[in-house]
Design a protein around this motif. Structure first.
Motif, PDB file in Angstrom:
ATOM      1  N   GLU A  35       0.824  -1.157  -0.072  1.00  0.00           N
ATOM      2  CA  GLU A  35       0.068   0.000   0.174  1.00  0.00           C
ATOM      3  C   GLU A  35       0.946   1.320  -0.033  1.00  0.00           C
ATOM      4  O   GLU A  35       1.618   1.308   0.792  1.00  0.00           O
ATOM      5  CB  GLU A  35      -0.883  -0.131   1.216  1.00  0.00           C
ATOM      6  N   SER A  36       0.860   2.115  -1.110  1.00  0.00           N
ATOM      7  CA  SER A  36       1.679   3.070  -1.280  1.00  0.00           C
ATOM      8  C   SER A  36       1.155   4.368  -1.156  1.00  0.00           C
ATOM      9  O   SER A  36      -0.393   4.555  -1.340  1.00  0.00           O
ATOM     10  CB  SER A  36       2.461   3.029  -2.684  1.00  0.00           C
ATOM     11  N   MET A  37       1.580   5.564  -0.778  1.00  0.00           N
ATOM     12  CA  MET A  37       1.219   6.990  -0.638  1.00  0.00           C
ATOM     13  C   MET A  37       2.251   7.802  -1.023  1.00  0.00           C
ATOM     14  O   MET A  37       3.497   7.577  -0.500  1.00  0.00           O
ATOM     15  CB  MET A  37       0.673   7.129   0.479  1.00  0.00           C
ATOM     16  N   ASP A  38       2.142   8.903  -1.584  1.00  0.00           N
ATOM     17  CA  ASP A  38       3.072  10.098  -1.913  1.00  0.00           C
ATOM     18  C   ASP A  38       2.851  11.186  -0.945  1.00  0.00           C
ATOM     19  O   ASP A  38       1.679  11.720  -1.031  1.00  0.00           O
ATOM     20  CB  ASP A  38       2.964  10.394  -3.538  1.00  0.00           C
ATOM     21  N   LEU A  39       4.051  11.719  -0.525  1.00  0.00           N
ATOM     22  CA  LEU A  39       4.140  12.774   0.427  1.00  0.00           C
ATOM     23  C   LEU A  39       5.059  13.889  -0.358  1.00  0.00           C
ATOM     24  O   LEU A  39       6.039  14.010   0.164  1.00  0.00           O
ATOM     25  CB  LEU A  39       4.497  12.453   1.831  1.00  0.00           C
ATOM     26  N   GLY A  40       4.191  14.375  -1.351  1.00  0.00           N
ATOM     27  CA  GLY A  40       5.237  15.358  -2.089  1.00  0.00           C
ATOM     28  C   GLY A  40       6.582  14.491  -2.662  1.00  0.00           C
ATOM     29  O   GLY A  40       6.037  13.643  -3.569  1.00  0.00           O
TER      30      GLY A  40
END
Length: 319
Positions: A35-40
């Protein structure tokens, strides 16, 4: 998403990090999820996988090098990461840094069980530290159980557990906070705090102060002096930290305590607890003072706020 071994290579290492050779002793029984997420500019992934291995060669680096740093935060199982003639055997709560620009090897699942952890990927340019000094810490276990490491561990754990709660603007800000924390951790290990930009150091120190205050809101002895002493700074420096914020130190503490009171007043499990008991728990010992402060913050008295919320829950229950 759940994946088998035949798609693990493409999704995890081609799209998220950099090309690698992936190996597995039991490809048919392999299971993995990510499960991935971009923080800038910072990319965070929660990864669970059956025992497997991976390596990145000099030839692969010549073909493609995004010049990224990777931080592995281990939550379950054991992982060995080898780079720069060092090998770090990572146990739960350990943090290990490695670089896409130099060959490395990874091996997970020595006990034959699945491993679970968080991978943080970010450009090397985000760290305001000399690259030749950062290289001293690759494939070296960094403790996630104390100090700045513990802050990072808690930050990452809360981040991946509540990923759906953050909007796009929240994520960019969280990326800045995470980068600052990582910079401070590495600088501490390198004894290079002087290389930190002043703004970075202040942001991390402010985050530590916020965390300390939130953990001690029920303590009536919480004061500028006790907060400053806990962080090894003067009271003057503490107040100066809050000059960049919208609220003074005293205003921020009061707002946090009022917010805890508001949450308790909304909690059906606490409906029988007297309002003065809730106020006293959060260091408002004088009822009249609490009522004035709560009304100024939320526009209604504590009694009215609780009545409205309980009525709302009753309507939801009977709907």
């Amino acid at each position: 998403m759940d994946e088998r071994f035949d798609s693990w290579h493409d999704h995890l290492f081609r799209q998220v990090v950099a090309p690698m050779v992936i190996t597995c002793d039991d490809p048919e029984g392999f299971q993995g999820s990510i499960e991935s997420m971009d923080l800038g500019a910072v990319h965070v992934s929660a990864v669970e996988a059956s025992p497997c291995g991976a390596y990145r060669t000099s030839r692969m680096i010549r073909q493609s090098d995004p010049e990224l740093l990777q931080l592995a935060f281990n939550l379950r199982g054991e992982t060995a990461i080898t780079q720069d003639r060092r090998c770090a055997l990572s146990h739960p709560s350990d943090l290990v840094l490695y670089h896409t620009s130099r060959p490395h090897q990874i091996r997970t699942g020595f006990s034959k069980d699945a491993t679970y952890g968080v991978m943080v990927v970010f450009p090397t340019t985000l760290l305001p530290l000399p690259s030749h000094k950062v290289e001293r810490l690759t494939a070296t276990p960094l403790s996630g159980r104390e100090g700045i490491g513990a802050l990072i561990s808690k930050f990452l754990t809360h981040l991946v557990n509540g990923a759906d709660q953050y909007g796009a603007s929240d994520r960019s800000r969280l990326g800045v906070v995470l980068t600052d924390l990582l910079t401070t951790l590495l600088a501490h290990r390198l004894d290079a705090d002087t290389a930190l930009r002043t703004t970075t150091h202040q942001r991390v120190l402010l985050l530590q102060v916020h965390t300390f205050i939130q953990q001690h809101l029920t303590d009536p002895r919480l004061s500028p002096a006790t907060i400053a002493a806990a962080h090894g700074i003067s009271v003057r420096t503490l107040h100066r930290l809050f000059q960049t914020q919208e609220a003074t130190l005293a205003e921020w503490i009061r707002a946090q305590r009022l917010e805890r009171c508001r949450r308790d007043l909304c909690d059906p499990a606490l409906s029988d607890r007297p309002i003065h008991a809730i106020a006293t728990r959060w260091s408002f010992p004088v009822p009249a003072h609490f009522t004035r402060a709560f009304t100024a913050a939320y526009g209604v008295t504590p009694q009215e706020y609780r009545r409205r919320h309980q009525s709302h829950h009753a309507l939801d229950w009977h709907a």
